[in-house]
Design a protein around this motif. Structure first.
Motif, short mmCIF file in Angstrom:
data_model
loop_
_atom_site.label_atom_id
_atom_site.label_comp_id
_atom_site.label_asym_id
_atom_site.label_seq_id
_atom_site.Cartn_x
_atom_site.Cartn_y
_atom_site.Cartn_z
N THR A 116 0.71 -1.00 0.08
CA THR A 116 0.35 0.25 0.14
C THR A 116 1.15 0.38 0.61
OG1 THR A 116 -1.68 -0.98 1.41
CG2 THR A 116 -1.89 1.43 1.14
N THR A 117 1.88 1.17 1.28
CA THR A 117 2.67 2.22 0.90
C THR A 117 3.78 2.97 -0.31
OG1 THR A 117 3.06 1.80 2.85
CG2 THR A 117 5.32 3.47 2.06
N VAL A 118 3.84 1.75 -1.50
CA VAL A 118 4.59 1.60 -2.24
C VAL A 118 3.51 2.45 -2.78
CG1 VAL A 118 5.40 0.16 -4.85
CG2 VAL A 118 5.90 0.04 -2.23
N GLY A 119 2.33 1.83 -3.13
CA GLY A 119 1.22 2.42 -4.08
C GLY A 119 1.23 3.96 -4.12
N ASP A 138 8.37 -9.04 -3.83
CA ASP A 138 8.11 -10.59 -3.07
C ASP A 138 7.47 -11.05 -4.36
OD1 ASP A 138 6.68 -11.51 -1.59
OD2 ASP A 138 5.32 -10.42 -0.62
N THR A 139 7.91 -12.45 -3.80
CA THR A 139 8.07 -13.03 -5.42
C THR A 139 7.01 -14.75 -4.91
OG1 THR A 139 10.23 -14.06 -5.23
CG2 THR A 139 9.50 -12.81 -7.24
N PHE A 140 7.07 -14.44 -3.04
CA PHE A 140 6.82 -15.74 -2.32
C PHE A 140 4.85 -15.77 -2.47
CE2 PHE A 140 10.66 -14.35 -1.19
CZ PHE A 140 11.02 -15.71 -0.75
N ALA A 143 -0.43 -13.28 -5.00
CA ALA A 143 -1.29 -12.26 -4.92
C ALA A 143 -0.57 -11.06 -4.58
CB ALA A 143 -1.49 -12.55 -3.43
N ALA A 144 1.11 -10.94 -4.12
CA ALA A 144 2.20 -10.10 -3.88
C ALA A 144 1.64 -9.24 -5.40
CB ALA A 144 3.06 -10.09 -3.04
N ALA A 145 2.33 -9.60 -6.22
CA ALA A 145 2.66 -9.16 -7.29
C ALA A 145 1.83 -8.46 -8.11
CB ALA A 145 3.59 -9.67 -8.20
N GLU A 146 0.65 -9.01 -7.81
CA GLU A 146 -0.87 -8.74 -8.18
C GLU A 146 -1.76 -7.50 -8.02
OE1 GLU A 146 -2.40 -11.08 -10.66
OE2 GLU A 146 -3.39 -9.36 -11.32
N GLN A 147 -1.52 -7.61 -6.28
CA GLN A 147 -2.01 -6.19 -5.30
C GLN A 147 -1.08 -4.85 -6.13
OE1 GLN A 147 -0.50 -6.52 -1.45
NE2 GLN A 147 -2.15 -4.68 -1.05
N LEU A 148 -0.15 -5.10 -6.29
CA LEU A 148 1.29 -4.72 -6.55
C LEU A 148 0.74 -4.22 -7.85
CD1 LEU A 148 3.77 -2.65 -5.68
CD2 LEU A 148 5.11 -3.95 -6.98
N ALA A 149 0.51 -4.42 -8.80
CA ALA A 149 0.28 -4.37 -10.48
C ALA A 149 -0.90 -3.68 -10.46
CB ALA A 149 0.03 -5.62 -11.32
N THR A 150 -1.97 -4.19 -9.94
CA THR A 150 -3.46 -2.92 -8.82
C THR A 150 -2.79 -1.63 -9.07
OG1 THR A 150 -3.69 -5.57 -8.46
CG2 THR A 150 -5.25 -2.99 -8.04
N TRP A 151 -2.08 -1.47 -8.20
CA TRP A 151 -1.29 -0.12 -7.36
C TRP A 151 -1.70 1.04 -8.75
CZ3 TRP A 151 -3.23 3.22 -3.64
CH2 TRP A 151 -3.42 2.69 -2.28
N GLY A 152 -0.57 0.07 -8.96
CA GLY A 152 0.49 0.33 -10.49
C GLY A 152 -0.38 1.24 -11.02
N GLU A 153 -1.77 0.46 -11.56
CA GLU A 153 -2.87 0.56 -12.20
C GLU A 153 -3.10 1.39 -11.75
OE1 GLU A 153 -5.19 -2.71 -13.50
OE2 GLU A 153 -3.43 -4.11 -14.51
N ARG A 154 -4.08 1.50 -10.58
CA ARG A 154 -4.56 2.96 -9.87
C ARG A 154 -3.73 4.17 -9.81
NH1 ARG A 154 -5.47 1.33 -4.61
NH2 ARG A 154 -6.71 -0.61 -5.59
N VAL A 155 -2.86 3.94 -9.91
CA VAL A 155 -1.96 5.16 -9.66
C VAL A 155 -0.75 5.71 -11.25
CG1 VAL A 155 -1.46 5.38 -7.27
CG2 VAL A 155 0.28 4.16 -9.07
N GLY A 156 -1.29 4.75 -12.26
CA GLY A 156 -0.67 4.97 -14.14
C GLY A 156 1.00 4.86 -13.87
#
Ligand code: GDP
Length: 300
Positions: A116-119, A138-140, A143-156
Motif C-alpha cells: 500500500t505504501t509503495v502505491g 515479493d515473489t513468495f 497475490a503480492a505481485a497482483e496487488q502491486l500491479a493493481t496499485w500501479g494501474e491505479r496510479v498510472g
C-alpha cells in the motif's frame, strides 16, 4: 480552564487525557505522576523517553509552579517536540544515479502496509511530476505481485513483475534495468517480509540490495512499521536495522492508533528519522512526517 480540561478529557487521545487528569487533581502527588508515566508507556513512547519527559515536566511544574492548563499543555508540547526532534532531515533522497533512476527499497514484515505504501508513494511522486516504475520483488506470494500491479494501474505507473517463486533479486534488478531503459526518475521496489528466520531475511534482502546496486545506487531503504503493533514494531525495527541499512521509516496505520510514541523509540533505536506516515487505506493517505503536526495530533 474547565473547558480546556473538559476538552482534553473528552479527547480519545490517551496523552491528552492523562494531561487532563494531571491537571484535575488538587495536589500533584507520586500517584498522579505514576499514572502519567503509565500512560506514556502505553502510548509506546518507551521507558527512556517516558522518564525524560516526565522528569522534564515535573521540573517545569515544580520550578515554575505551573497550574494553568494551557501553559502545562504548552510545556508538554515543547518537550514532545524536543523528543521527536524537528531538526532531523526527513526528506526522501531521490537523486538519480547518473542516467539510472533513484531506487527506493521498501522493506518490512508482511501486513504492515508495504505494498500500500509503495502505491501511495508512487502517487505522491507522480503528482510531483516524477516518472515512476514499480518492482514486485515479493515473489513468495502470487497475490503480492497482483496487488502491486493493481496499485500501479491505479496510479498510472508500470509494474515489473515475474512469476511466483522467481528470484526476488533478479526481479528487482529487472525493474531497475527497465526503469533505466525507460528513463524514469524513480523505481520503487516492494520486497517480501517473511520473518521466518533472521538469516533468511538477511540473505534475501542483502542479495536484493547487492544485485540492484550492480545497476544503480539504492538511495532509500524505507522500513514500513505498523503503528498499532506497539513493541512488536520495535522488535521488527531492530531486526531489519541489523540486516539492511535503513534510511527512513514509514509509520503506517496512524489513523487507527494513539500509539504514536513509537516514533521516538524507533528513531533512537535505528538512528534514522520517520519520513512518512500512513493515515488510511486510500491512495492519498500518505503524508510527510511533520514533527509539529504530529505532536499536535498526539495532544488532541
Ligand atoms: P504488506 O503485506 O506489508 O504489503 O501490507 P499491505 O500493503 O497489503 O497492507 C496490509 C493491510 O493494511 C491492507 O488491508 C491495507 O489496506 C492496510 N493499510 C496499509 N496502510 C494503512 C494505513 O496507513 N492505515 C490503515 N488504516 N490501513 C492501512
Amino acid at each position: 480552564m474547565a473547558r480546556l480540561r473538559r476538552r482534553l478529557a473528552s479527547s480519545n487521545n490517551a496523552l491528552a487525557r492523562a494531561l487532563a487528569d494531571l491537571l484535575s487533581v488538587d495536589q500533584l502527588d507520586e500517584d498522579t505522576w505514576d499514572d502519567f508515566e503509565a500512560t506514556l508507556i502505553a502510548s509506546d513512547l518507551g521507558v527512556g523517553p517516558t522518564t525524560e519527559l516526565t522528569e522534564a515536566l515535573r521540573r517545569d511544574f515544580a520550578v515554575d509552579g505551573v497550574s494553568d492548563p494551557a501553559q502545562a499543555k504548552g510545556i508538554l508540547r515543547d518537550e514532545l517536540v524536543r523528543l521527536v526532534d524537528p531538526t532531523l532531515d526527513r526528506t526522501l533522497n531521490l537523486e538519480k544515479d547518473g542516467d539510472n533512476p533513484a531506487v527506493v527499497l521498501v522493506v518490512g514484515v508482511n501486513g504492515t502496509g508495504k505494498t500500500t505504501t509503495v502505491g501511495k508513494l508512487a502517487r505522491v511522486l507522480v503528482a510531483e511530476g516524477k516518472t515512476v516504475m514499480l518492482g514486485a520483488a515479493d515473489t513468495f506470494r502470487a497475490a503480492a505481485a497482483e496487488q502491486l500491479a493493481t496499485w500501479g494501474e491505479r496510479v498510472g505507473v508500470e509494474t515489473v513483475r515475474s512469476h511466483e517463486g522467481a528470484d526476488p533479486a533478479s526481479v528487482a534488478f529487472d525493474a531497475v534495468a527497465k526503469g533505466a531503459e525507460a528513463g524514469v526518475d524513480v523505481v520503487i521496489i516492494d520486497t517480501a517480509g517473511r520473518l521466518h528466520t533472521k538469516t533468511g531475511l538477511m540473505d534475501e534482502l542483502g542479495k536484493v540490495k547487492r544485485v540492484v546496486e550492480k545497476k544503480a545506487k539504492v538511495s532509500e531503504v524505507l522500513l514500513v512499521l505498523d503503528a498499532t503493533t506497539g513493541q512488536n514494531g520495535m522488535t521488527q525495527a531492530r531486526i531489519f536495522g541489523e540486516v539492511v541499512d535503513v534510511t527512513g521509516v514509514v509509520l503506517t496505520k496512524l489513523d487507527g492508533s494513539a500509539k504514536g510514541g513509537i516514533v521516538v523509540q524507533v528513531q533512537r533505536e535505528l538512528g534514522v528519522p520517520v519520513k512518512l506516515i500512513g493515515l488510511g487505506e486510500g491512495v492519498d493517505d500518505l503524508a510527510p512526517f511533520d514533527t509539529h503536526g504530529f505532536v499536535a495530533g498526539i495532544l488532541g
